[in-house]
Design a protein around this motif. Structure first.
Motif, PDB file in Angstrom:
ATOM      1  N   TYR A 114      -7.242 -86.091  35.060  1.00 19.99           N
ATOM      2  CA  TYR A 114      -6.803 -87.450  34.758  1.00 19.99           C
ATOM      3  C   TYR A 114      -6.359 -87.580  33.302  1.00 19.99           C
ATOM      4  N   ALA A 115      -6.966 -86.813  32.395  1.00 15.03           N
ATOM      5  CA  ALA A 115      -6.529 -86.839  30.993  1.00 15.03           C
ATOM      6  C   ALA A 115      -5.091 -86.342  30.883  1.00 15.03           C
TER       7      ALA A 115
ATOM      8  N   LYS B 205     -11.983 -85.176  35.213  1.00 13.89           N
ATOM      9  CA  LYS B 205     -11.825 -85.718  33.861  1.00 13.89           C
ATOM     10  C   LYS B 205     -10.615 -85.105  33.160  1.00 13.89           C
ATOM     11  N   ARG B 206     -10.523 -83.784  33.201  1.00 17.21           N
ATOM     12  CA  ARG B 206      -9.399 -83.114  32.525  1.00 17.21           C
ATOM     13  C   ARG B 206      -8.081 -83.401  33.227  1.00 17.21           C
TER      14      ARG B 206
ATOM     15  N   CYS C 139      -9.217 -93.361  35.219  1.00 17.23           N
ATOM     16  CA  CYS C 139      -9.127 -92.889  33.833  1.00 17.23           C
ATOM     17  C   CYS C 139     -10.415 -93.071  33.038  1.00 17.23           C
ATOM     18  N   ARG C 140     -11.307 -93.860  33.514  1.00 15.64           N
ATOM     19  CA  ARG C 140     -12.623 -94.067  32.910  1.00 15.64           C
ATOM     20  C   ARG C 140     -12.566 -94.295  31.409  1.00 15.64           C
ATOM     21  N   ASP C 141     -13.100 -93.353  30.626  1.00 19.27           N
ATOM     22  CA  ASP C 141     -13.201 -93.534  29.179  1.00 19.27           C
ATOM     23  C   ASP C 141     -11.868 -93.360  28.444  1.00 19.27           C
TER      24      ASP C 141
ATOM     25  N   SER D  45     -15.665 -82.167  35.960  1.00 23.12           N
ATOM     26  CA  SER D  45     -14.873 -81.813  34.776  1.00 23.12           C
ATOM     27  C   SER D  45     -13.393 -81.661  35.121  1.00 23.12           C
TER      28      SER D  45
ATOM     29  N   GLN E 144     -17.189 -85.912  44.090  1.00 23.09           N
ATOM     30  CA  GLN E 144     -17.708 -85.335  42.850  1.00 23.09           C
ATOM     31  C   GLN E 144     -19.223 -85.161  42.909  1.00 23.09           C
TER      32      GLN E 144
END
Length: 199
Positions: free
Chosen positions: A88-89, A85-86, A119-121, A82, A74
């Motif tokens: 993994y969401a 993030k998306r 998954c972080r946040d 991004s 990354q």
């Protein structure tokens, strides 16, 4: 069709699953993750890692190396941030990691590190005061040497605080019977370990 994504660091072979209806971000995530292994996981290091740390389950090395390669890929390709993030969401919302309704404190520290790193946040993960220094060391890895040192510390901690063999068996049973949050082939295919396969 592969069950999930993998990269063989010795043969330089990339495999991607044919998942339906998961979208571009998930495929960018899978591809970016495996490209991270292609670029940053040293074949000789991966092949010899379990002999450098006798008895360590390969899954522990996989989790720590995943932290490193996802960070590095990354950083090298910022457009992936991004997508990761998306992607993994999407996977988290589909309960790919099988944590819906689960008390995460019941999971071992390796699984909690893996979940938080990916998954972080999206997920709150708590660590004990004894676990936190190990978690910090794992999350800070930058080089392969860092991975080996973090794995040594993690394995020593697990041996001291948990039953590693029981944990490894449970982890293997989950991987064989269910989808996992690590991008791996069926563990029954031991060639992944023997021939340099890296997921």
């Amino acid at each position: 069709n592969f069950r999930t994504a993998f990269f063989d660091v010795e043969k330089r072979i990339l495999g991607l699953p044919l998942w339906k209806d998961r979208g571009k971000d998930v495929y960018d995530l899978l591809t970016g993750h495996e490209v991270g292994h292609a670029l940053f996981t040293p074949p000789e290091g991966w092949h010899h890692s379990t002999s450098e740390i006798p008895g360590i389950p390969r899954s522990y090395v996989n989790v720590v190396e995943d932290v490193r390669i996802e960070k590095l890929v990354q950083r090298q390709y910022p457009g992936l941030v991004s997508s990761f993030k998306r992607g993994y969401a999407v996977l988290y919302n589909e309960d790919f990691f099988q944590v819906a309704g689960v008390d995460l404190s019941s999971r071992n520290v390796v699984d909690r590190i893996n979940l938080k790193a990916k998954c972080r946040d999206l997920v709150e993960v708590e660590y004990s005061a004894k676990e936190q220094p190990i978690v910090d060391q794992v999350m800070a890895v930058e080089t392969w040497e860092d991975v080996i040192e973090a794995c040594k510390a993690l394995y020593a901690f697990m041996k001291e605080n948990q039953k590693v063999e029981e944990d490894a068996r449970q982890s293997l049973a989950k991987q064989c019977g269910q989808r996992r949050g690590r991008f791996e082939r069926e563990p029954a295919d031991s060639r992944a370990d023997d021939e340099g396969g890296r997921e």
